[in-house]
Structures are given as structure tokens and as C-alpha cells.
Scaffold this active site. Structure first.
Site, PDB file in Angstrom:
ATOM      1  N   LYS A  15       0.812  -1.226   0.000  1.00 10.80           N
ATOM      2  CA  LYS A  15       0.000   0.000   0.000  1.00 10.80           C
ATOM      3  C   LYS A  15       0.845   1.277   0.000  1.00 10.80           C
ATOM      4  CE  LYS A  15      -1.284   1.126   4.836  1.00 10.80           C
ATOM      5  NZ  LYS A  15      -0.641   0.091   5.680  1.00 10.80           N
ATOM      6  N   HIS A  35       1.268  -3.984  14.729  1.00  9.07           N
ATOM      7  CA  HIS A  35       1.802  -2.820  14.024  1.00  9.07           C
ATOM      8  C   HIS A  35       1.928  -1.688  15.033  1.00  9.07           C
ATOM      9  CE1 HIS A  35       2.692   0.213  11.104  1.00  9.07           C
ATOM     10  NE2 HIS A  35       2.503  -0.587  10.085  1.00  9.07           N
ATOM     11  N   GLU A  65       6.795  -6.132   7.946  1.00  8.86           N
ATOM     12  CA  GLU A  65       6.039  -5.598   6.810  1.00  8.86           C
ATOM     13  C   GLU A  65       6.415  -4.140   6.540  1.00  8.86           C
ATOM     14  OE1 GLU A  65       2.165  -6.079   8.470  1.00  8.86           O
ATOM     15  OE2 GLU A  65       2.106  -8.234   8.163  1.00  8.86           O
TER      16      GLU A  65
END
Ligand SMILES: *Cc1c(COP(=O)(O)O)cnc(C)c1O
Length: 378
Positions: free
Chosen positions: A46, A183, A260
Site C-alpha cells: 500500500k 503494528h 512488513e
């Protein structure tokens, strides 16, 4: 990028021009691997879903984090498939579907790929069991996001106190929980967030193993790795040192660790070149109108809480000025206090480190299309 290279490219291709330097992509990936040798990087698409970026990172050895079916297909189409013979779950080595909420239609499309998907609630377990029974699961844990530029914990993540029950519920439903993810928030310059998150995750692993769920063995530490936008961002190797010492203290050597990173890989790899298309004096200071703005490459100013600075190609004494984008909306303001030399119509300006959460969220608002993208050192 060198100024004369940028000017030459702008002359050749016109403006606004979004220049992606693949040498920088490769350098960022190599830096990540060098400092975090235990961690496999799943590039978060993204941040910038350009297929050429996906291909370069794939060639470097990256895997990918996707959050929608179109992103999944961008990756799937742009990587060479490994032979299916060795492992049924080869796709888990290359792609994680890290959106905890998935539409039932999406699950049905994904199921054939036997994907690894994240979840953080019981409804999602039921949905996955019914619509993607071949998927593996990773539990997304809620962790503190203090001091990150972009907060993500209010939307996703199971409270640590409910985590092991959610793992148990998934196994009871006949699914397999492979790992735990979190996250810490994007552009996380508060490294304590990672330390706290790792400690929370470690406790969840221990509790899960003590209840007999030894299959939970992947640790996914998410994104958040800060890009060096300014001198206040501490070097990546300092963060990596903290992480490595926590890994070694908390997690057995045999555990698989993945991350990530989105912004870290692409932010510094792109530069935007734009042109001054209007000029006036307002509120006692020069105002420049350029042909790119917050509905386009500078969209990160709105969505990503990221301020970008402009530089001129010409020398001269600098003045405080305003810089606006090309649309009719007053929101389309890049800065009310930029420092630039006196510019003329047609002069070019550029903005560096604008590769993440920028072109990816460009719109066609007011009839202005997104900047043209070109790739160098591909
Ligand atoms: C956005 C996102 C990322 C990438 O975050 P960065 O801060 O750009 O590294 C990684 N994982 C998930 C689940 C995300 O939503």
C-alpha cells in the site's frame, strides 16, 4: 537524485514527474536485511503499489504484505511462481494478506491460493471458516502506537487479554493459527513501542504454547520502520540493535520472524518534480501555484500527516512563501511557510523522499491526473 538528472528527465517527460530510483530501493532493502538478519521483509504494497517496485524488491528477495484483492493480484502477477510441488503453502513465504477485515467475496477469491491472513475477532474466524477454509491465520495484536506519525491501533488489533482465547477459538473452528502480528504505528520514531509490542507478543506466545498450541510459531512485527525524513529520526541500525536484542532474549532461534516495511523501502526512493504555473503576492508574501498538490503526489500531507519540503533548482536569497496545488480547493495547500528563492513562471521545483503514501493515494480530482511515473536504474 542529482539536480541535473531531474531537470533533464523533466524536460524529456514533462511535469509533474514522479521519479523512482531503483538503486535506492535496492539499497533500502539491503540495509534492512543487513541489520535484521533474522527477519524476512514483506514489503507493504500500500505504500506504493507500482509493479516495477514490486518486481525490483522481489528480485532482491522480498516477500509482500497486501490488504486487498487488487494488491494481491499485483504481487501475484509480478512475481515468478515457485514450483507448487515442494510446499503447499509456498504462497505464505511470499505473500501475507494483512488486513484483519476481509469481505466474504474477497475470502472466496483468496481461498484457492491457501493464503495466510490476519484476524483480530471472532466474527472473522467464522467468516474465514466458511469462505476461506484453506487459509492460515495470524492473530493481530493491539499494541501501543505512542508517538507514531500515523496511528493504527484504534482500528485493528485484539486486546492482549483476549488474544489466546481468539487463538483457541480459531483452532476449535478447525483453522490453524500460524502466527501473531502487530503494528506499532507508521513512521514510528519511538522505539519503545517495538520493545513493548515484542514483550506483549512474547507473553501471548508463551500462553498459547502452554495451552498446547505449538503451531503458533511465526512472529510478524509489522511495519512502522521510520524513513530518514529529517535529522531527528534516529538511524535504522539503532532500532535494529534494540530489536535484535529483544528477539534473542524473548524468542527461540527456530521461530520465523517477518516484518512488513512499507515506508522504509520506498520513501527515499522517489522524487517529485513540478512546475510553477502561477504566482502572486498575498498576505505580504509570494504565493506560488505548482502543477501538483494534495489531491495528487502531495496527498500524504492530508492522509499521512507528512510534511514535504520543496527545493528550487536555482540559487538566490530565500524568502518565506506559500505553495499551492493546481485545483480550485483551498485545501490544496502544500505549505504556507516554505523557503524558496524568487521563482518565475515555468521554473521547476522538486520534493525528495516522497515515495511512500504519495502517488499511491493520488486522485483525478478537478480533472488533474496523477503525476507521470518514470523509473531510473531499474
Ligand atoms: C500500512 C501497513 C504496513 C506498512 O507500514 P509502514 O509504516 O509503511 O512500514 C504494514 N503492515 C500493515 C498491516 C499495514 O497496515
Amino acid at each position: 537524485m542529482r539536480q541535473d538528472t531531474l531537470k533533464k528527465l523533466a524536460r524529456e517527460h514533462g511535469t509533474p514527474l514522479f521519479v523512482v530510483d531503483h538503486d535506492v530501493l535496492r539499497r533500502n532493502y539491503a540495509e534492512f536485511k543487513k541489520h535484521l538478519p533474522r527477519v524476512q521483509a514483506y514489503y507493504a504494497v500500500k505504500a506504493n503499489p507500482d509493479p516495477a517496485i514490486v518486481r525490483t524488491l522481489y528480485r532482491m528477495g522480498a516477500s509482500f504484505d497486501v490488504a486487498s484483492m487488487p494488491e494481491f493480484l499485483i504481487v501475484h502477477k509480478n512475481i515468478e511462481h515457485l514450483p507448487h510441488t515442494e510446499r503447499q503453502d509456498w504462497i505464505w513465504d511470499k505473500i501475507i494478506y494483512a488486513n484483519p477485515i476481509k469481505a466474504t467475496e474477497t475470502l472466496e477469491q483468496l481461498d484457492q491460493y491457501k493464503p495466510l491472513v490476519t484476524y483480530d475477532n471472532l466474527e472473522e474466524v467464522r467468516k474465514v471458516r466458511r469462505h476461506a477454509p484453506h487459509a492460515g491465520l495470524a492473530l493481530r495484536l493491539k499494541v501501543p502506537n505512542t508517538g507514531a506519525m500515523v496511528e493504527l491501533s484504534s482500528k485493528f488489533g485484539a486486546p492482549p487479554g483476549e488474544a489466546v482465547d481468539l487463538i483457541e477459538a480459531a483452532f476449535r473452528a478447525g483453522l490453524v493459527v500460524e502466527g501473531i502480528s502487530f503494528h506499532v504505528g507508521s513512521q514510528c520514531t519511538n522505539f519503545e513501542n517495538y520493545v513493548q509490542a515484542l514483550n506483549l507478543a512474547s507473553n501471548v506466545f508463551k500462553e498459547a504454547w502452554s495451552r498446547g498450541f505449538e503451531q503458533v510459531k511465526i512472529l510478524d512485527i509489522g511495519g512502522g520502520f521510520p524513513a530518514p525524513y529529517d535529522a531527528n529520526v534516529k538511524p535504522f541500525r539503532e532500532l535494529a540493535r534494540r530489536l535484535n536484542s529483544e528477539f534473542n532474549r524473548l524468542f527461540p532461534k527456530k521461530m520465523e520472524i517477518l516484518a512488513e516495511p512499507g515506508r522504509f523501502m520506498v520513501a527515499t526512493a522517489a522524487t517529485l518534480v513540478a512546475k510553477v504555473i502561477g504566482k502572486k503576492v498575498a498576505d505580504g508574501k509570494p504565493s506560488y501555484y505548482i502543477n501538483d498538490g494534495v489531491y495528487h503526489t502531495f496527498s500524504g500531507i492530508i492522509f499521512d500527516h507528512c510534511q514535504y519540503h520543496l527545493k528550487a533548482f536555482k540559487q538566490g536569497p530565500k524568502q518565506i512563501c506559500s505553495v499551492f496545488g493546481p485545483t480550485c480547493d483551498a485545501l490544496d495547500t502544500i505549505s504556507l511557510a516554505e523557503e524558496l528563492p524568487d521563482l518565475r513562471l515555468g521554473d521547476l521545483v522538486y520534493s525528495e523522499n516522497i515515495g511512500a503514501y504519495s502517488h499511491a493515494s493520488s486522485t483525478y480530482f478537478n480533472g488533474f491526473p496523477p503525476a507521470k511515473v518514470i523509473h531510473v536504474n531499474q
